[in-house]
Design a protein around this motif. Structure first.
Motif, PDB file in Angstrom:
ATOM      1  N   ALA A   3       0.829  -1.207   0.000  1.00 40.03           N
ATOM      2  CA  ALA A   3       0.000   0.000   0.000  1.00 40.03           C
ATOM      3  C   ALA A   3       0.861   1.254   0.000  1.00 40.03           C
ATOM      4  CB  ALA A   3      -0.925  -0.005   1.220  1.00 40.03           C
ATOM      5  N   VAL A   4       1.908   1.259   0.829  1.00 36.63           N
ATOM      6  CA  VAL A   4       2.793   2.430   0.909  1.00 36.63           C
ATOM      7  C   VAL A   4       3.482   2.671  -0.423  1.00 36.63           C
ATOM      8  CG1 VAL A   4       4.908   3.333   1.976  1.00 36.63           C
ATOM      9  CG2 VAL A   4       3.145   2.301   3.402  1.00 36.63           C
ATOM     10  N   VAL A   5       4.007   1.602  -1.027  1.00 41.15           N
ATOM     11  CA  VAL A   5       4.715   1.741  -2.309  1.00 41.15           C
ATOM     12  C   VAL A   5       3.757   2.202  -3.404  1.00 41.15           C
ATOM     13  CG1 VAL A   5       5.943   0.478  -4.123  1.00 41.15           C
ATOM     14  CG2 VAL A   5       6.529   0.081  -1.733  1.00 41.15           C
ATOM     15  N   SER A   6       2.543   1.640  -3.430  1.00 33.27           N
ATOM     16  CA  SER A   6       1.599   1.966  -4.510  1.00 33.27           C
ATOM     17  C   SER A   6       0.996   3.360  -4.365  1.00 33.27           C
ATOM     18  CB  SER A   6       0.483   0.921  -4.571  1.00 33.27           C
ATOM     19  OG  SER A   6      -0.264   0.920  -3.375  1.00 33.27           O
ATOM     20  N   MET A   7       0.810   3.846  -3.128  1.00 36.93           N
ATOM     21  CA  MET A   7       0.189   5.160  -2.928  1.00 36.93           C
ATOM     22  C   MET A   7       1.191   6.302  -2.880  1.00 36.93           C
ATOM     23  SD  MET A   7      -3.007   4.640  -0.308  1.00 36.93           S
ATOM     24  CE  MET A   7      -2.064   3.950   1.041  1.00 36.93           C
ATOM     25  N   SER A   8       2.462   5.973  -2.704  1.00 40.87           N
ATOM     26  CA  SER A   8       3.481   7.013  -2.551  1.00 40.87           C
ATOM     27  C   SER A   8       3.670   7.812  -3.837  1.00 40.87           C
ATOM     28  CB  SER A   8       4.807   6.374  -2.148  1.00 40.87           C
ATOM     29  OG  SER A   8       5.838   7.342  -2.136  1.00 40.87           O
ATOM     30  N   LYS A   9       3.978   9.093  -3.680  1.00 41.32           N
ATOM     31  CA  LYS A   9       4.249   9.975  -4.817  1.00 41.32           C
ATOM     32  C   LYS A   9       5.743  10.055  -5.137  1.00 41.32           C
ATOM     33  CE  LYS A   9       0.400  13.163  -3.845  1.00 41.32           C
ATOM     34  NZ  LYS A   9       0.071  14.567  -3.477  1.00 41.32           N
ATOM     35  N   THR A  10       6.563   9.332  -4.365  1.00 42.71           N
ATOM     36  CA  THR A  10       8.010   9.554  -4.455  1.00 42.71           C
ATOM     37  C   THR A  10       8.811   8.349  -4.932  1.00 42.71           C
ATOM     38  OG1 THR A  10       8.192   9.031  -2.090  1.00 42.71           O
ATOM     39  CG2 THR A  10       7.991  11.341  -2.674  1.00 42.71           C
ATOM     40  N   GLY A  11       8.169   7.333  -5.485  1.00 47.18           N
ATOM     41  CA  GLY A  11       8.908   6.192  -6.026  1.00 47.18           C
ATOM     42  C   GLY A  11       9.191   5.121  -4.993  1.00 47.18           C
ATOM     43  N   VAL A  12       9.702   3.981  -5.462  1.00 46.25           N
ATOM     44  CA  VAL A  12       9.895   2.806  -4.613  1.00 46.25           C
ATOM     45  C   VAL A  12      10.907   3.057  -3.505  1.00 46.25           C
ATOM     46  CG1 VAL A  12      10.651   0.397  -4.559  1.00 46.25           C
ATOM     47  CG2 VAL A  12       9.263   1.221  -6.460  1.00 46.25           C
ATOM     48  N   ALA A  13      12.089   3.558  -3.852  1.00 45.67           N
ATOM     49  CA  ALA A  13      13.178   3.681  -2.875  1.00 45.67           C
ATOM     50  C   ALA A  13      12.773   4.546  -1.690  1.00 45.67           C
ATOM     51  CB  ALA A  13      14.421   4.251  -3.542  1.00 45.67           C
ATOM     52  N   ARG A  14      12.208   5.715  -1.976  1.00 49.54           N
ATOM     53  CA  ARG A  14      11.868   6.629  -0.879  1.00 49.54           C
ATOM     54  C   ARG A  14      10.599   6.202  -0.140  1.00 49.54           C
ATOM     55  NH1 ARG A  14      12.764  12.877  -2.015  1.00 49.54           N
ATOM     56  NH2 ARG A  14      11.692  12.599  -3.995  1.00 49.54           N
ATOM     57  N   SER A  15       9.709   5.485  -0.811  1.00 48.02           N
ATOM     58  CA  SER A  15       8.534   4.977  -0.098  1.00 48.02           C
ATOM     59  C   SER A  15       8.928   3.853   0.853  1.00 48.02           C
ATOM     60  CB  SER A  15       7.466   4.503  -1.083  1.00 48.02           C
ATOM     61  OG  SER A  15       7.946   3.475  -1.915  1.00 48.02           O
ATOM     62  N   ILE A  16       9.943   3.064   0.475  1.00 47.93           N
ATOM     63  CA  ILE A  16      10.447   2.023   1.374  1.00 47.93           C
ATOM     64  C   ILE A  16      11.091   2.657   2.604  1.00 47.93           C
ATOM     65  CG2 ILE A  16      12.251   0.249   1.633  1.00 47.93           C
ATOM     66  CD1 ILE A  16      11.562  -0.655  -1.209  1.00 47.93           C
ATOM     67  N   ILE A  17      11.819   3.755   2.388  1.00 46.12           N
ATOM     68  CA  ILE A  17      12.418   4.476   3.521  1.00 46.12           C
ATOM     69  C   ILE A  17      11.311   4.971   4.455  1.00 46.12           C
ATOM     70  CG2 ILE A  17      13.709   6.546   4.197  1.00 46.12           C
ATOM     71  CD1 ILE A  17      15.328   6.193   1.587  1.00 46.12           C
ATOM     72  N   LEU A  18      10.226   5.485   3.868  1.00 42.00           N
ATOM     73  CA  LEU A  18       9.099   5.959   4.673  1.00 42.00           C
ATOM     74  C   LEU A  18       8.495   4.807   5.470  1.00 42.00           C
ATOM     75  CD1 LEU A  18       7.587   8.630   5.125  1.00 42.00           C
ATOM     76  CD2 LEU A  18       5.992   7.943   3.332  1.00 42.00           C
ATOM     77  N   PHE A  19       8.385   3.646   4.836  1.00 43.12           N
ATOM     78  CA  PHE A  19       7.891   2.450   5.530  1.00 43.12           C
ATOM     79  C   PHE A  19       8.828   2.086   6.680  1.00 43.12           C
ATOM     80  CE2 PHE A  19       7.655  -2.228   5.956  1.00 43.12           C
ATOM     81  CZ  PHE A  19       6.305  -2.367   6.225  1.00 43.12           C
ATOM     82  N   GLU A  20      10.143   2.186   6.436  1.00 44.76           N
ATOM     83  CA  GLU A  20      11.115   1.869   7.486  1.00 44.76           C
ATOM     84  C   GLU A  20      11.061   2.874   8.637  1.00 44.76           C
ATOM     85  OE1 GLU A  20      12.820  -0.770   7.919  1.00 44.76           O
ATOM     86  OE2 GLU A  20      12.376  -1.719   6.008  1.00 44.76           O
ATOM     87  N   VAL A  21      10.667   4.135   8.335  1.00 43.05           N
ATOM     88  CA  VAL A  21      10.448   5.114   9.403  1.00 43.05           C
ATOM     89  C   VAL A  21       9.359   4.602  10.344  1.00 43.05           C
ATOM     90  CG1 VAL A  21       9.594   7.434   9.941  1.00 43.05           C
ATOM     91  CG2 VAL A  21      11.165   7.122   8.048  1.00 43.05           C
TER      92      VAL A  21
END
Length: 405
Positions: free
Chosen positions: A128-146
């Motif tokens: 969900a985070v990767v698909s809804m993010s506006k900033t691409g895979v790498a930075r959405s994964i970082i957001l998930f890790e936050v």
């Protein structure tokens, strides 16, 4: 792939629906460390052995591992929103029932139910985070890790504070927070009608995660995670018992130690890991971080009865684990062309099998031998994961190429 438009958008400029998922992620990952500060208290209240209370993590991780295999089947039929909501409801229910439990074995079974909810939520949340993010895979994964880091760090603090009142407090606390998460997901997530239509286009089967493991890169990351989780959960679970039983830490003190561990984990996963990846490459950076983590376990093994050494090594290990978590999650997401939810389920199955065996094994090793042995075995398994990664590195070269592209 990350477009120029995605690069310009701030990582924190995201839709409200994504923030609802992130909030729920934080609470879900609290469950990992929430029980840590109250393990000695549970052992004392129920007159249970160390290996008995480690089963709270074994049942949780074992059910998560098996349930990961069916999350794709469920989410492809219900859609992301309703799978997330089902996970939240199950976590809230079993954590509440856990607070009412009157025996360690009942608590172990209820933690297994909690693991089922967590599996449904976590595997779907990353997608969900990767698909809804506006900033691409790498930075959405970082957001998930936050979210992972905040949940893991706040969990022990909340567990310690509520656990100082009663060991039941942390269980009721998570149930209450999950009710808030339920309301946010219900009101902010996209309409289930649109998601159901999207999900209906491609339904996954129970065999998809096993087919995914035929991919050499994904299988390599999964086996490496299986091995290093022996070290991770030895530190997370058994170190708490050592500090509680040998060094007489109370719930507050244990909460603060693992708060420091979790904060370092969160900081490095967001701010340090991406730099290490660019500097060294994913696999070399992982190997270095895992070796440093193994060193902290060996130091604790040698100086188990030195309180300051155990405390500082536990906290320091958070930095290495935070780096590794982001590196390996990014690697898994870029490992193959397999649908990300299926890849995540296959990898998580292997990872949590290691997390299921490790806590109980650590408790038994301390009973069979001495308090040093669990850390020695955990550190050895982490070293084996490095050796395995290094000998299979030629199958992982494309991970950085995908990320760079």
């Amino acid at each position: 792939m990350q477009s120029k438009e995605q690069q310009k958008v701030s990582m924190f400029s995201q839709p409200m629906a994504l923030w609802a998922v992130i909030f729920a992620c934080i609470i879900a990952f609290m469950g990992l460390g929430l029980v840590d500060p109250i393990l000695p208290s549970i052992a004392k209240n129920f007159n249970a052995s160390d290996s008995d209370v480690t089963l709270l993590f074994t049942s949780y991780n074992a059910v998560m591992a098996i349930a990961m295999l069916i999350t794709g089947v469920i989410s492809s039929r219900l859609g992301i929103k309703w799978t997330l909501i089902m996970g939240v409801i199950i976590i809230a229910l079993f954590s509440f029932l856990g607070g009412l439990s009157n025996g360690v074995w009942g608590l172990v079974l209820l933690r297994g139910g909690w693991g089922l909810g967590n599996a449904m939520f976590v595997a779907t949340a990353l997608t969900a985070v990767v698909s809804m993010s506006k900033t691409g895979v790498a930075r959405s994964i970082i957001l998930f890790e936050v979210a992972v880091g905040l949940g893991i760090s706040v969990g022990p603090l909340l567990g310690g504070e509520l656990g100082s009142i009663s060991w039941r407090g942390p269980f009721f606390g998570v149930a209450g927070l999950m009710v808030i998460a339920f309301i946010l997901l219900m009101t902010l997530m996209p309409s289930p009608k649109r998601q159901a239509q999207s999900a209906a286009r491609k339904k996954t089967s129970l065999l998809d995660p096993f087919r995914a493991l035929k991919n050499r890169a994904l299988r390599t990351f999964g086996i490496a995670a299986f091995l290093y989780n022996f070290g991770f959960f030895t530190l997370l679970v058994y170190a708490a018992l050592v500090l509680g039983h040998i060094h007489h830490f109370d719930e507050h003190q244990l909460g603060y130690v693992f708060l420091g561990w979790g904060l370092l984990l969160a900081f490095t996963s967001v701010f340090v890991a991406p730099k290490l990846q660019k500097w060294q490459g994913t696999v070399p950076a992982m190997c270095v971080q895992l070796l440093l983590f193994a060193v902290t376990l060996f130091v604790i093994a040698n100086w188990t009865y030195e309180k300051e050494v155990v405390v500082w090594m536990v906290i320091l290990s958070g930095a290495f684990l935070g780096n590794n978590n982001t590196l390996i999650t990014t690697g898994v997401m870029n490992a193959s062309t397999i649908e990300r939810s299926t890849a995540s389920a296959a990898y998580s199955f292997l990872r949590f099998i290691g997390g299921a065996i490790a806590p109980y094994l650590a408790g038994k090793l301390s009973e069979w031998y001495n308090p040093h042995m669990p850390f020695t075995v955990g550190g050895t398994c982490v070293v084996l994961s490095v050796i395995f990664l290094w000998f299979n590195r030629k199958h992982l070269k494309h991970v950085d190429a995908v990320e760079g592209h």
